[in-house]
Write an enzyme that holds these catalytic residues in place. Structure first.
Site, PDB file in Angstrom:
ATOM      1  N   GLY B  71       3.450  -1.908  -7.672  1.00 54.40           N
ATOM      2  CA  GLY B  71       4.621  -1.621  -6.861  1.00 54.40           C
ATOM      3  C   GLY B  71       4.750  -2.483  -5.625  1.00 54.40           C
ATOM      4  N   SER B  72       5.252  -1.876  -4.562  1.00 50.55           N
ATOM      5  CA  SER B  72       5.663  -2.575  -3.346  1.00 50.55           C
ATOM      6  C   SER B  72       4.530  -3.334  -2.674  1.00 50.55           C
ATOM      7  CB  SER B  72       6.225  -1.552  -2.368  1.00 50.55           C
ATOM      8  OG  SER B  72       6.260  -2.058  -1.065  1.00 50.55           O
TER       9      SER B  72
END
Lengths: 428, 146
Positions: B71-72
């Protein structure tokens, strides 16, 4: 790790305390990775703004020392507060938590907005370019093929690597702080040409054309390949910046994709064979009607159709997208119980203002936001329970972060639903 | 059922040091990668990702056994904040190296290992007591009874 004499002089403090702390972090980070050396970079995109509630106690009155404390701690992982000098190489600020012109609508504490203003002046004095968007490549930071970058923001990293053919790993708040000050980043992963080939194959059995379909394909891709590097076969339509922006943001949310190849479209893959550097093609993962429908359904995290809020512009909208939203809203009015926020970089907002798009969106009852988005700011209009968005990335994150129900659909479905005050989307 | 004559089963394995140090704590195991920003709460160290198998469970003070990060790029910043808030794991054992997990482990400053000589997901269950000596590259697992 092998360091050059110049890098050693930075580590030893001959170039000042801040660069010594930066090199210390890069050394610890490089050794954790198993990197053998650093590489020079002249393109850094990071998160430096010190205006979130969680750093408020570190900033104090918002004087230079307070911001030095935040940069030292959160951007260099240093226990000591050091004076932060000007960045050594071109460095930009990515998205922030506060729209400097719409913070009242956002519901941001005015003291925090004031702090962000001070933080921006502090950073500007140190050569950090205040782009304040998740899409620096839409507002002038467009690295060339082969250029070594140190970028944060997973949706920007996948665009930088795949669409532009520049080279960056997913960097973080601390490594971009260190890179801006030293012009160095570990030579590892996607900086090395031998690590940039495809290792998975996805074959399309359905048409993918509309922006929302590209988002769904990206969301499917991330779940299927996780951190791997897919190449695509069977593309039916030529995409554009906007579609690949959405595709990549989704693939980097459901998985950790940082690089993909689309033969004939992305620069490092003139052909499918070239994407794999001549290696035998792996067995394909099929994206057909069944997979498409299942992924659309997976993006719906809502049951109630009464709609409180519509969020457009994740990643931040291009000028073409602003034009399209204005076209859809021309002469119309969104439902009084539904809020609509449209997000675009401030530099693009200026063009939207000048083109009359902002006025059309505002006359319809919408708000044009810059510098931020609801997932980053954790700010929504008051009392929101059910949201809709045209972004697979936002549909993935916003319900988890803010505990709302979330619908996903095309920009047309989102705008029509904002006007109706209820979710009209159907999964075909 | 455990009796006085039963010795707890002890297993050792080796890995590569990512971040040095020693820790001993209960294991929390998942075969799913974890998101930092948008996937965990820095306030209590719990996983908030909606469909994650650890949803609602906290890794604070545990030896977190997982494949790695996804993810981020806010991964490191969120685990960094967990350290500042006292909600970080006691140690981390992971299998898939990425820049997110490497930087995240460095700034979380907890003993961390990877590149194991055995399958950590086969050998370690949630609730086992795990001792991590990252400087020596050593993991000692004491199986929970039952």
């Amino acid at each position: 790790m092998q360091l050059t004499d110049f890098e050693k002089s930075m580590l030893d403090g001959a170039q000042g305390d801040a660069k010594a702390r930066a090199m210390d972090l890069l050394l610890r980070y490089g050794e954790a990775l198993g990197a053998e050396r650093l590489v020079e970079t002249r393109n850094v995109a990071g998160a430096f703004n010190a205006s979130t509630p969680s750093v408020r106690h570190m900033v104090g009155d918002g004087d230079e020392e307070g911001f030095d404390r935040v940069f030292s701690g959160l951007n260099l992982d240093s226990d000591d507060v050091v004076d932060i000098p000007r960045m050594t190489v071109p460095t930009c600020q990515l998205i922030t938590g506060i729209d400097m012109e719409n913070h009242e609508t956002q519901g941001v504490d005015p003291a925090l907005a004031e702090l962000q203003g001070k933080s921006e002046r502090y950073l500007g004095k140190r050569g950090v370019n205040m782009m304040c968007t998740c899409t620096p490549y839409q507002v002038g930071n467009v690295p060339l093929q082969g250029e070594h970058c140190a970028w944060m923001e997973s949706s920007a990293v996948i665009y930088c690597n795949s669409v532009l053919g520049a080279r960056t790993n997913v960097e973080g708040k601390e490594s971009t702080g260190a890179a801006g000050l030293t012009g160095r980043i570990p030579y590892w992963g996607l900086h090395m040409p031998e690590n940039r080939n495809a290792n998975r194959l996805i074959r399309l059995d359905v048409e993918v054309d509309d922006m929302s379909e590209w988002g769904v394909l990206g969301y499917f891709t991330g779940f299927e390949v996780e951190e791997d590097q897919p190449a695509f076969d069977g593309l039916t339509h030529q995409p554009d910046l906007m579609k690949l922006k959405h595709f990549g943001a989704a693939a980097a949310s459901s998985g950790g994709v940082e690089l993909y190849h689309m033969p004939g479209i992305t620069p490092e893959a003139p052909t499918l064979e070239a994407a794999f550097a001549g290696a035998a093609l792996p067995a394909p993962i099929i994206y057909g009607a069944k997979e498409r429908k299942r992924t659309w359904e997976r993006l719906q995290n809502a049951t109630d159709r009464k709609l409180d809020f519509v969020m457009l512009g994740c990643p931040h909208n291009s000028i073409e997208q602003m034009s399209r939203v204005a076209e859809l809203l021309e002469g119309r009015r969104i439902h009084p119980d539904t809020a609509l926020w449209v997000h675009t970089p401030r530099a693009i907002r200026q063009v939207a203002d000048r083109s009359g798009y902002t006025e059309v969106i505002e006359r319809a009852g919408g708000v044009v936001m810059s510098d931020t988005c609801p997932s980053i700011s954790r700010k929504l209009p008051k009392g929101v329970r059910v949201i809709a968005t045209d972004s697979a990335k936002q549909a993935h994150y916003l319900p988890a972060i803010t505990k709302v129900q979330g619908w996903f659909g095309s920009v047309e479905q989102c705008v029509e639903s904002a006007v109706a005050g209820e979710w009209l989307g159907v999964v075909r | 059922m455990s009796t006085a004559t039963d010795k707890p089963q002890v297993i050792t394995l080796r890995g590569r040091r990512v971040v040095g140090g020693k820790a001993r704590a209960e294991a929390l195991v998942t075969t799913q990668t974890i998101s930092g920003w948008g996937g965990i709460s820095e306030k209590d160290g719990s996983v908030i990702e909606l469909h994650h198998e650890l949803h609602g469970q906290s890794f604070a003070g545990k030896v977190l056994v997982f494949p790695g990060a996804k993810g981020s790029s806010g991964w490191s910043a969120y685990f960094h904040m967990c350290r500042l808030n006292g909600t970080a794991p006691a140690a981390m054992l992971f299998t898939r190296m990425t820049t997110k997990i490497a930087l995240g482990a460095v700034v979380t400053r907890v003993p961390t290992l990877t590149d194991f000589d055995a399958d950590i997901f086969e050998l370690i269950d949630t609730g086992d007591t795990v001792e991590v000596d990252a400087d020596a590259g050593l993991v000692t697992i004491t199986k929970a009874p039952g």
